[in-house]
Design a protein around this motif. Sequence first.
Motif, PDB file in Angstrom:
ATOM      1  N   GLU A 144       0.865  -1.171   0.000  1.00  0.00           N
ATOM      2  CA  GLU A 144       0.000   0.000   0.000  1.00  0.00           C
ATOM      3  C   GLU A 144       0.913   1.236   0.000  1.00  0.00           C
ATOM      4  O   GLU A 144       1.778   1.373   0.864  1.00  0.00           O
ATOM      5  CB  GLU A 144      -0.889  -0.015   1.248  1.00  0.00           C
ATOM      6  N   PRO A 145       0.761   2.150  -0.970  1.00  0.00           N
ATOM      7  CA  PRO A 145       1.706   3.263  -1.087  1.00  0.00           C
ATOM      8  C   PRO A 145       1.903   4.079   0.196  1.00  0.00           C
ATOM      9  O   PRO A 145       3.028   4.497   0.499  1.00  0.00           O
ATOM     10  CB  PRO A 145       1.093   4.121  -2.192  1.00  0.00           C
ATOM     11  N   LYS A 146       0.853   4.277   0.974  1.00  0.00           N
ATOM     12  CA  LYS A 146       0.987   5.103   2.167  1.00  0.00           C
ATOM     13  C   LYS A 146       1.809   4.432   3.262  1.00  0.00           C
ATOM     14  O   LYS A 146       2.157   5.064   4.266  1.00  0.00           O
ATOM     15  CB  LYS A 146      -0.390   5.468   2.708  1.00  0.00           C
ATOM     16  N   GLY A 172       2.775   7.396  -4.897  1.00  0.00           N
ATOM     17  CA  GLY A 172       1.457   7.561  -4.294  1.00  0.00           C
ATOM     18  C   GLY A 172       1.433   8.103  -2.889  1.00  0.00           C
ATOM     19  O   GLY A 172       0.413   7.953  -2.199  1.00  0.00           O
ATOM     20  N   ASN A 173       2.517   8.747  -2.414  1.00  0.00           N
ATOM     21  CA  ASN A 173       2.458   9.348  -1.081  1.00  0.00           C
ATOM     22  C   ASN A 173       3.349  10.579  -0.984  1.00  0.00           C
ATOM     23  O   ASN A 173       4.161  10.857  -1.873  1.00  0.00           O
ATOM     24  CB  ASN A 173       2.795   8.328   0.011  1.00  0.00           C
ATOM     25  N   ASN A 174       3.174  11.309   0.100  1.00  0.00           N
ATOM     26  CA  ASN A 174       4.027  12.457   0.431  1.00  0.00           C
ATOM     27  C   ASN A 174       4.840  12.168   1.696  1.00  0.00           C
ATOM     28  O   ASN A 174       5.178  13.082   2.446  1.00  0.00           O
ATOM     29  CB  ASN A 174       3.165  13.706   0.625  1.00  0.00           C
ATOM     30  N   ASN A 175       5.151  10.899   1.922  1.00  0.00           N
ATOM     31  CA  ASN A 175       5.935  10.505   3.094  1.00  0.00           C
ATOM     32  C   ASN A 175       7.407  10.811   2.832  1.00  0.00           C
ATOM     33  O   ASN A 175       8.193   9.933   2.492  1.00  0.00           O
ATOM     34  CB  ASN A 175       5.749   9.020   3.392  1.00  0.00           C
ATOM     35  N   LEU A 176       7.771  12.076   2.987  1.00  0.00           N
ATOM     36  CA  LEU A 176       9.116  12.533   2.663  1.00  0.00           C
ATOM     37  C   LEU A 176       9.777  13.208   3.870  1.00  0.00           C
ATOM     38  O   LEU A 176      10.149  14.385   3.817  1.00  0.00           O
ATOM     39  CB  LEU A 176       9.060  13.500   1.474  1.00  0.00           C
ATOM     40  N   PRO A 177       9.929  12.467   4.988  1.00  0.00           N
ATOM     41  CA  PRO A 177      10.664  13.046   6.107  1.00  0.00           C
ATOM     42  C   PRO A 177      12.119  13.249   5.706  1.00  0.00           C
ATOM     43  O   PRO A 177      12.644  12.554   4.835  1.00  0.00           O
ATOM     44  CB  PRO A 177      10.539  11.980   7.197  1.00  0.00           C
ATOM     45  N   ASP A 178      12.752  14.230   6.333  1.00  0.00           N
ATOM     46  CA  ASP A 178      14.164  14.443   6.038  1.00  0.00           C
ATOM     47  C   ASP A 178      14.860  14.945   7.284  1.00  0.00           C
ATOM     48  O   ASP A 178      14.237  15.166   8.323  1.00  0.00           O
ATOM     49  CB  ASP A 178      14.346  15.405   4.859  1.00  0.00           C
ATOM     50  N   SER A 179      16.162  15.120   7.180  1.00  0.00           N
ATOM     51  CA  SER A 179      16.950  15.483   8.362  1.00  0.00           C
ATOM     52  C   SER A 179      16.583  16.851   8.913  1.00  0.00           C
ATOM     53  O   SER A 179      16.822  17.132  10.087  1.00  0.00           O
ATOM     54  CB  SER A 179      18.452  15.406   8.050  1.00  0.00           C
ATOM     55  N   SER A 180      15.992  17.722   8.098  1.00  0.00           N
ATOM     56  CA  SER A 180      15.590  19.031   8.627  1.00  0.00           C
ATOM     57  C   SER A 180      14.474  18.897   9.655  1.00  0.00           C
ATOM     58  O   SER A 180      14.316  19.766  10.518  1.00  0.00           O
ATOM     59  CB  SER A 180      15.153  19.965   7.495  1.00  0.00           C
ATOM     60  N   ASN A 181      13.687  17.813   9.578  1.00  0.00           N
ATOM     61  CA  ASN A 181      12.667  17.582  10.608  1.00  0.00           C
ATOM     62  C   ASN A 181      13.283  17.505  11.995  1.00  0.00           C
ATOM     63  O   ASN A 181      12.613  17.775  12.996  1.00  0.00           O
ATOM     64  CB  ASN A 181      11.919  16.273  10.345  1.00  0.00           C
ATOM     65  N   SER A 422       1.128  21.766   1.131  1.00  0.00           N
ATOM     66  CA  SER A 422       0.973  23.206   0.900  1.00  0.00           C
ATOM     67  C   SER A 422       2.278  23.857   0.463  1.00  0.00           C
ATOM     68  O   SER A 422       2.266  24.966  -0.081  1.00  0.00           O
ATOM     69  CB  SER A 422       0.464  23.892   2.176  1.00  0.00           C
ATOM     70  N   LEU A 423       3.418  23.185   0.691  1.00  0.00           N
ATOM     71  CA  LEU A 423       4.717  23.764   0.360  1.00  0.00           C
ATOM     72  C   LEU A 423       5.222  23.335  -1.016  1.00  0.00           C
ATOM     73  O   LEU A 423       6.315  23.745  -1.426  1.00  0.00           O
ATOM     74  CB  LEU A 423       5.748  23.365   1.424  1.00  0.00           C
ATOM     75  N   VAL A 424       4.448  22.522  -1.716  1.00  0.00           N
ATOM     76  CA  VAL A 424       4.911  21.944  -2.985  1.00  0.00           C
ATOM     77  C   VAL A 424       3.903  22.282  -4.083  1.00  0.00           C
ATOM     78  O   VAL A 424       2.690  22.145  -3.874  1.00  0.00           O
ATOM     79  CB  VAL A 424       5.068  20.413  -2.859  1.00  0.00           C
ATOM     80  N   PRO A 425       4.363  22.732  -5.263  1.00  0.00           N
ATOM     81  CA  PRO A 425       3.437  23.083  -6.364  1.00  0.00           C
ATOM     82  C   PRO A 425       2.888  21.836  -7.053  1.00  0.00           C
ATOM     83  O   PRO A 425       3.263  21.493  -8.182  1.00  0.00           O
ATOM     84  CB  PRO A 425       4.325  23.919  -7.291  1.00  0.00           C
ATOM     85  N   LEU A 426       1.978  21.160  -6.381  1.00  0.00           N
ATOM     86  CA  LEU A 426       1.469  19.894  -6.903  1.00  0.00           C
ATOM     87  C   LEU A 426       0.716  20.075  -8.220  1.00  0.00           C
ATOM     88  O   LEU A 426       0.782  19.203  -9.102  1.00  0.00           O
ATOM     89  CB  LEU A 426       0.575  19.228  -5.858  1.00  0.00           C
ATOM     90  N   ASP A 427      -0.008  21.162  -8.364  1.00  0.00           N
ATOM     91  CA  ASP A 427      -0.739  21.376  -9.614  1.00  0.00           C
ATOM     92  C   ASP A 427       0.229  21.491 -10.792  1.00  0.00           C
ATOM     93  O   ASP A 427      -0.029  20.958 -11.876  1.00  0.00           O
ATOM     94  CB  ASP A 427      -1.601  22.639  -9.520  1.00  0.00           C
ATOM     95  N   GLU A 436      -1.857  12.506 -11.228  1.00  0.00           N
ATOM     96  CA  GLU A 436      -2.540  13.172 -10.123  1.00  0.00           C
ATOM     97  C   GLU A 436      -1.771  12.915  -8.835  1.00  0.00           C
ATOM     98  O   GLU A 436      -1.807  11.815  -8.277  1.00  0.00           O
ATOM     99  CB  GLU A 436      -3.974  12.664  -9.972  1.00  0.00           C
ATOM    100  N   PRO A 437      -1.017  13.922  -8.341  1.00  0.00           N
ATOM    101  CA  PRO A 437      -0.231  13.709  -7.116  1.00  0.00           C
ATOM    102  C   PRO A 437      -1.144  13.485  -5.910  1.00  0.00           C
ATOM    103  O   PRO A 437      -2.264  13.988  -5.862  1.00  0.00           O
ATOM    104  CB  PRO A 437       0.541  15.031  -6.964  1.00  0.00           C
ATOM    105  N   PRO A 438      -0.679  12.731  -4.943  1.00  0.00           N
ATOM    106  CA  PRO A 438      -1.449  12.581  -3.698  1.00  0.00           C
ATOM    107  C   PRO A 438      -1.574  13.938  -3.007  1.00  0.00           C
ATOM    108  O   PRO A 438      -0.630  14.724  -2.990  1.00  0.00           O
ATOM    109  CB  PRO A 438      -0.615  11.601  -2.872  1.00  0.00           C
ATOM    110  N   ARG A 439      -2.745  14.226  -2.480  1.00  0.00           N
ATOM    111  CA  ARG A 439      -3.020  15.545  -1.900  1.00  0.00           C
ATOM    112  C   ARG A 439      -3.021  15.535  -0.373  1.00  0.00           C
ATOM    113  O   ARG A 439      -3.183  16.569   0.257  1.00  0.00           O
ATOM    114  CB  ARG A 439      -4.363  16.057  -2.405  1.00  0.00           C
TER     115      ARG A 439
END
Length: 765
Positions: A144-146, A172-181, A422-427, A436-439
């Motif tokens: 499952e992508p999520k 199919g997801n926006n699960n993009l944690p990174d070291s800045s977190n 909200s920080l990424v230009p998905l459109d 269709e990017p995951p929203r």
Amino acid sequence: MNDRARYKPYDQPTGGWGSVKSLVKHSTRQGAVTSAAGLMRDHNKPGGYMCTSCAWAKPAKPHTAEFCENGAKATFWDLTSKRTTPEFFSRHTVTELLTWSDYDLENEGRLTHPMRYDPATDKYVTVTWEDAFADIGAKLQFYEPKSVVFYTSGRASLEASYMYQLMARLYGNNNLPDSSNMCHETTSVALPESIGTPVGTVLLDDFDDTDCILSFGQNVGTNAPRLLHPLQQARKRNVPIIVFNPLRERGWEEFVNPQDPVQMLSNSPTRIATQYHQVRAGGDIAAMVGIAKVLFALDEEARGSGQPPVLDHAFIAEHTHGFDAFREMVLGTDWTEITKASGLPRKALETAARTYAKAQSVIAIYGMGLTQHKLGIDNVQMLVNLLLMRGQIGKPGAGICPIRGHSNVQGQRTVGISEKTSLVPLDRMAEQYGFEPPREDGMNTVEACEAIIAENVSAFIGLGGNFLRAIPERELMERKWRRLDLGVHIATKLNRTHLVTARSTFLLPTLVRSEIDEQATGPQIVTMEDSTTCIHASRGKFTPASAHLLSEPRIVAEIAKAALAPNPKVPWDEWVGNYALIRDAIEATFPDDFRDFNKRMDVPGGFPRHVAARDRKWETETGKANFKLPKGLSASFDDDADETVMRLITLRSNDQFNTTVYGYDDRLRGIHGSRMIVMMNKDDRERLGIRKDGMVRMTTAVNDGITRSMEGFQVIDYNLPAGTCAAYFPECNALIPLWHHAEESKTPSAKSVPVRIQPQAGQGL
């Protein structure tokens, strides 16, 4: 490593012969002496490669040696002659390697071949690239992508990061944690609310025009040593530098420039900090409220006597919102509360405020000493408040300057590595790539850890990093990590995360930035963004450590091709063959930030992204810069009611960058031979019944049903404020509860961990 630490206070300046000797030692130890000439010629130079260590700015006119001690160590570490080969893995089981230290694991050298974990033998075995990608792709198609996490370390290039985030969204997801977190996510939340931008407003040239510098929670000598050059030049102009930091760090005290023959021969240092205030851990808000309180009083005095005002009333009226509520809060706060919470006397704060009040152009520097607290956002916004009071944003020589950590950690966010949609230009991405990017927002680092603990994650893909050493709640996370079905690690060296295996685990070795990246159209160029939003090109100069290494863009592309359905609008192979095409794609997705990207990437000093706040344009909900009210005077979790509870600061040594440990010498603090130490105020040590140099146990002082305790720490008497102690990261991450994080940003609160310290058997007074 010795069992016991040796401690002798270091009385020499930062830089100087101490740095030179350290470079000789580390280049020799890594068998990387031949790379030293490249440091002088190519390191942070136009046409050369950008450092993989810190993200500090690179000047348009570089110094002869445009590198620092830690940057050189990082380069020697990357270009070591040591190799971790398949033969090494055939000799050692994973269970055995888990007993090795962080230093010993990485000190084996560069990974040379793709490897796959074999549970039957408990060893890593070789795998072909083709089989690795096929197996990884087949597994990713099943999940499952999520349930898949795509993590990114701060050293990946803009090109690799852009491809990686696109792969995740196509998957199919926006699960993009990174070291800045884990470090400056607080900045990315706090600054937009205050001034409408997630990044700082200062450019390197501003240091030439400033006449006062404030610093909070930042150790320049270890974390951004090249910043000492503009600081030294500022001091030569008599610019006051006011430092707030619990420890007295040598980098803020004295500096001998290794590139100045007169200073080197005379060992005559430049004094950096003109005021040094050892604020208690978590007490920065209180200190800044005290400074603001003095500024209000000075302004009243000036206006009453017909003198020029201290506050910039015209700026406040035209450009800010919320000033009256802020003034009411500050004036209503009693000095007794301020001095107790900050640990500083009123006179010290009055001295700092009077110096600030005289300056015309002020830069405020800060680091993780502000961001990694429960009220980390309040910390950052209170520092912005001080600048707004005097109109110190949006003019030459002034502004807010967060000191980022890893070399491209800020740039990754710029090209889409973010779990926040909200920080990424998905459109724009949808139109550009026909999907269709995951929203739905994805997981940040803390949320990914929570999902792993809840066993809701199937696979973890890591583009660099040492995730399990960098995060809180280590013991529980390591147990749950083994329930993952797939772990994929794009890496240069072996680290502990690779040894806590999922059911299927792959090590995919990659090039380092200083190595030649040869693709179909020839040697490739990559880019990164520094702390001041300037974009730089980087060209590798050294022969790769192994003929079997692939570049990060190539590895990302091959995983994507194996896992995703073909998309004619995503030319993975063409991108790999010519990275200029990736930069064209980045420009198409982010046209405001990357106009004429390929043409401008070699601009000396880098080209800056547009930051509206530099022009006093405030992209906030109010359309103005906002005074934000702190929720309290202490940024910490503990309520200060229990005198047996200390506030633990976790920090890096001089022989370390993030989770990478280069050795056991913390030269600038005078600590040698061990990392298992805890620094304490002598009075606190005696009050708690611990003998000098005694061994202690530290236990997290929370009541959540989980016992977090570590022993084997040697106590060192150190110059620290009462109630504050310090020990090394990442060793002490096991003491940080996962839920101990900054409100809103979820950055782990590693700078004021509530702990109880008790002597081990026979170690009491």
